[in-house]
Design a protein around this motif. Structure first.
Motif, PDB file in Angstrom:
ATOM      1  N   ASN A   1      -4.201   6.613   3.282  1.00  0.00           N
ATOM      2  CA  ASN A   1      -4.706   5.953   4.487  1.00  0.00           C
ATOM      3  C   ASN A   1      -5.346   4.624   4.105  1.00  0.00           C
ATOM      4  OD1 ASN A   1      -7.307   6.579   3.532  1.00  0.00           O
ATOM      5  ND2 ASN A   1      -7.596   8.267   4.970  1.00  0.00           N
ATOM      6  N   PHE A   2      -5.894   3.905   5.065  1.00  0.00           N
ATOM      7  CA  PHE A   2      -6.376   2.549   4.812  1.00  0.00           C
ATOM      8  C   PHE A   2      -7.591   2.479   3.896  1.00  0.00           C
ATOM      9  CE2 PHE A   2      -8.878   3.827   8.425  1.00  0.00           C
ATOM     10  CZ  PHE A   2     -10.070   3.123   8.320  1.00  0.00           C
ATOM     11  N   ILE A   3      -8.285   3.611   3.640  1.00  0.00           N
ATOM     12  CA  ILE A   3      -9.400   3.590   2.685  1.00  0.00           C
ATOM     13  C   ILE A   3      -8.989   4.190   1.338  1.00  0.00           C
ATOM     14  CG2 ILE A   3     -11.223   3.478   4.434  1.00  0.00           C
ATOM     15  CD1 ILE A   3     -11.723   6.488   3.944  1.00  0.00           C
ATOM     16  N   GLY A   4      -7.701   4.455   1.181  1.00  0.00           N
ATOM     17  CA  GLY A   4      -7.183   4.880  -0.113  1.00  0.00           C
ATOM     18  C   GLY A   4      -7.214   6.362  -0.395  1.00  0.00           C
ATOM     19  N   LEU A   5      -7.403   7.172   0.627  1.00  0.00           N
ATOM     20  CA  LEU A   5      -7.372   8.627   0.457  1.00  0.00           C
ATOM     21  C   LEU A   5      -6.018   9.162   0.913  1.00  0.00           C
ATOM     22  CD1 LEU A   5     -10.914   9.571   1.827  1.00  0.00           C
ATOM     23  CD2 LEU A   5     -10.230   9.255  -0.564  1.00  0.00           C
TER      24      LEU A   5
ATOM     25  N   MET B   1       0.838  -1.187   0.000  1.00  0.00           N
ATOM     26  CA  MET B   1       0.000   0.000   0.000  1.00  0.00           C
ATOM     27  C   MET B   1       0.883   1.251   0.000  1.00  0.00           C
ATOM     28  SD  MET B   1      -3.149   0.823   2.498  1.00  0.00           S
ATOM     29  CE  MET B   1      -3.696   2.481   2.757  1.00  0.00           C
ATOM     30  N   ASN B   2       0.441   2.255  -0.703  1.00  0.00           N
ATOM     31  CA  ASN B   2       1.148   3.522  -0.792  1.00  0.00           C
ATOM     32  C   ASN B   2       1.166   4.195   0.581  1.00  0.00           C
ATOM     33  OD1 ASN B   2       1.837   6.236  -1.248  1.00  0.00           O
ATOM     34  ND2 ASN B   2       0.916   6.227  -3.280  1.00  0.00           N
ATOM     35  N   SER B   3       2.337   4.627   1.048  1.00  0.00           N
ATOM     36  CA  SER B   3       2.464   5.213   2.384  1.00  0.00           C
ATOM     37  C   SER B   3       1.851   6.610   2.489  1.00  0.00           C
ATOM     38  CB  SER B   3       3.934   5.259   2.799  1.00  0.00           C
ATOM     39  OG  SER B   3       4.652   6.135   1.954  1.00  0.00           O
ATOM     40  N   THR B   4       1.489   7.208   1.364  1.00  0.00           N
ATOM     41  CA  THR B   4       0.846   8.523   1.418  1.00  0.00           C
ATOM     42  C   THR B   4      -0.675   8.398   1.495  1.00  0.00           C
ATOM     43  OG1 THR B   4       0.720   8.750  -0.990  1.00  0.00           O
ATOM     44  CG2 THR B   4       2.718   9.581   0.104  1.00  0.00           C
TER      45      THR B   4
ATOM     46  N   ILE C   1     -13.647  20.666   0.379  1.00  0.00           N
ATOM     47  CA  ILE C   1     -12.409  19.998   0.810  1.00  0.00           C
ATOM     48  C   ILE C   1     -12.481  18.505   0.463  1.00  0.00           C
ATOM     49  CG2 ILE C   1     -10.965  19.414   2.807  1.00  0.00           C
ATOM     50  CD1 ILE C   1     -12.047  22.058   4.103  1.00  0.00           C
ATOM     51  N   ALA C   2     -13.650  17.904   0.700  1.00  0.00           N
ATOM     52  CA  ALA C   2     -13.844  16.474   0.415  1.00  0.00           C
ATOM     53  C   ALA C   2     -13.755  16.201  -1.085  1.00  0.00           C
ATOM     54  CB  ALA C   2     -15.183  16.007   0.977  1.00  0.00           C
ATOM     55  N   GLN C   3     -14.256  17.114  -1.906  1.00  0.00           N
ATOM     56  CA  GLN C   3     -14.135  16.934  -3.362  1.00  0.00           C
ATOM     57  C   GLN C   3     -12.669  16.922  -3.770  1.00  0.00           C
ATOM     58  OE1 GLN C   3     -16.824  20.056  -4.820  1.00  0.00           O
ATOM     59  NE2 GLN C   3     -18.051  18.437  -5.758  1.00  0.00           N
ATOM     60  N   ASP C   4     -11.897  17.831  -3.212  1.00  0.00           N
ATOM     61  CA  ASP C   4     -10.466  17.868  -3.516  1.00  0.00           C
ATOM     62  C   ASP C   4      -9.776  16.572  -3.086  1.00  0.00           C
ATOM     63  OD1 ASP C   4      -7.971  19.211  -4.320  1.00  0.00           O
ATOM     64  OD2 ASP C   4      -7.539  19.212  -2.164  1.00  0.00           O
ATOM     65  N   ALA C   5     -10.257  15.963  -2.009  1.00  0.00           N
ATOM     66  CA  ALA C   5      -9.675  14.717  -1.505  1.00  0.00           C
ATOM     67  C   ALA C   5     -10.274  13.481  -2.175  1.00  0.00           C
ATOM     68  CB  ALA C   5      -9.885  14.629   0.005  1.00  0.00           C
ATOM     69  N   GLU C   6     -11.233  13.692  -3.069  1.00  0.00           N
ATOM     70  CA  GLU C   6     -11.954  12.593  -3.723  1.00  0.00           C
ATOM     71  C   GLU C   6     -12.602  11.672  -2.692  1.00  0.00           C
ATOM     72  OE1 GLU C   6      -9.320  10.732  -6.554  1.00  0.00           O
ATOM     73  OE2 GLU C   6      -8.979  12.625  -7.605  1.00  0.00           O
ATOM     74  N   ASP C   7     -13.173  12.285  -1.678  1.00  0.00           N
ATOM     75  CA  ASP C   7     -13.795  11.575  -0.558  1.00  0.00           C
ATOM     76  C   ASP C   7     -15.315  11.551  -0.738  1.00  0.00           C
ATOM     77  OD1 ASP C   7     -14.743  10.594   1.839  1.00  0.00           O
ATOM     78  OD2 ASP C   7     -13.937  12.223   3.059  1.00  0.00           O
ATOM     79  N   GLU C   8     -15.787  10.577  -1.481  1.00  0.00           N
ATOM     80  CA  GLU C   8     -17.217  10.446  -1.770  1.00  0.00           C
ATOM     81  C   GLU C   8     -18.034  10.182  -0.510  1.00  0.00           C
ATOM     82  OE1 GLU C   8     -18.882  11.063  -4.627  1.00  0.00           O
ATOM     83  OE2 GLU C   8     -16.944  11.696  -5.433  1.00  0.00           O
ATOM     84  N   GLY C   9     -17.460   9.485   0.473  1.00  0.00           N
ATOM     85  CA  GLY C   9     -18.188   9.182   1.705  1.00  0.00           C
ATOM     86  C   GLY C   9     -18.606  10.438   2.447  1.00  0.00           C
TER      87      GLY C   9
ATOM     88  N   THR D   1     -13.233   6.950  10.455  1.00  0.00           N
ATOM     89  CA  THR D   1     -13.036   6.286   9.168  1.00  0.00           C
ATOM     90  C   THR D   1     -11.900   6.928   8.378  1.00  0.00           C
ATOM     91  OG1 THR D   1     -15.376   5.670   9.083  1.00  0.00           O
ATOM     92  CG2 THR D   1     -14.185   5.647   6.998  1.00  0.00           C
ATOM     93  N   LEU D   2     -11.715   8.226   8.566  1.00  0.00           N
ATOM     94  CA  LEU D   2     -10.649   8.955   7.882  1.00  0.00           C
ATOM     95  C   LEU D   2      -9.334   8.902   8.677  1.00  0.00           C
ATOM     96  CD1 LEU D   2     -12.728  12.040   6.701  1.00  0.00           C
ATOM     97  CD2 LEU D   2     -11.777  10.233   5.251  1.00  0.00           C
ATOM     98  N   ASP D   3      -9.271   8.009   9.653  1.00  0.00           N
ATOM     99  CA  ASP D   3      -8.073   7.797  10.464  1.00  0.00           C
ATOM    100  C   ASP D   3      -7.797   8.937  11.437  1.00  0.00           C
ATOM    101  OD1 ASP D   3      -6.810   5.401  10.478  1.00  0.00           O
ATOM    102  OD2 ASP D   3      -5.255   5.922   9.026  1.00  0.00           O
TER     103      ASP D   3
END
Length: 158
Positions: free
Chosen positions: A6-10, A1-4, A126-134, A75-77
């Motif tokens: 988090n566990f849900i891929g953001l 997993m990419n170290s940049t 901010i969530a759109q920039d992070a591609e955080d659909e949740g 969920t976002l760590d």
């Protein structure tokens, strides 16, 4: 997993920014909740029955949202803030003390919704920039419901 990521891929840095904003929103919701509880308990006057019931409906809804926001932060760590001192220090919404009159309670509630709606719209950006659909979906649902409630409260004041 990419170290940049988090566990849900953001991206971790974007999630941290989201968590900061969500904690700020959580603090507002907590003070808003307490205000609504106080209005429910202390309201008096000719609109007692109507407003007593409405404030109970509102605080129950806000209580659910508080839990959902805290769980989203997790969920976002992140870690949700959870002390009363954090809430009062962070919240833009101020505590409303000993409010008994319906009009004043509704005005304060409407102001609380305005603050919360504005912050939620900002967090959605901010969530759109992070591609955080949740987070986007969560807040989008809140906004649609709260806009209608704000309209009804504003109509009640007229």
């Amino acid at each position: 997993m990419n170290s940049t990521l988090n566990f849900i891929g953001l991206e971790k840095d974007k999630s941290e920014k989201l968590n900061h904003s969500l904690n700020d929103l959580l603090a507002d919701y907590q003070i808003f909740y307490q205000n609504l509880r106080g209005f429910h308990w202390n309201i008096k006057g000719e609109n007692f029955f109507e407003l007593h019931e409405k404030f109970e409906e509102l605080y129950k809804d806000v209580r659910e949202k508080i839990d959902e926001i805290a769980e989203r932060i997790l969920t976002l760590d992140g870690q949700p803030v959870h002390t009363l001192s954090d809430y009062t220090n962070m919240s833009e919404i101020r505590e409303a003390r000993n409010i008994e009159h319906g009009r004043e309670a509704v005005e304060i509630t409407l102001n609380g919704f305005q603050i919360i709606l504005s912050k939620q719209r900002n967090i959605m950006n901010i969530a759109q920039d992070a591609e955080d659909e949740g987070t986007i979906t969560l807040l989008s649902d809140y906004i649609a419901n709260q806009e209608k409630t704000a309209w009804m409260l504003k109509s009640w004041l007229r």
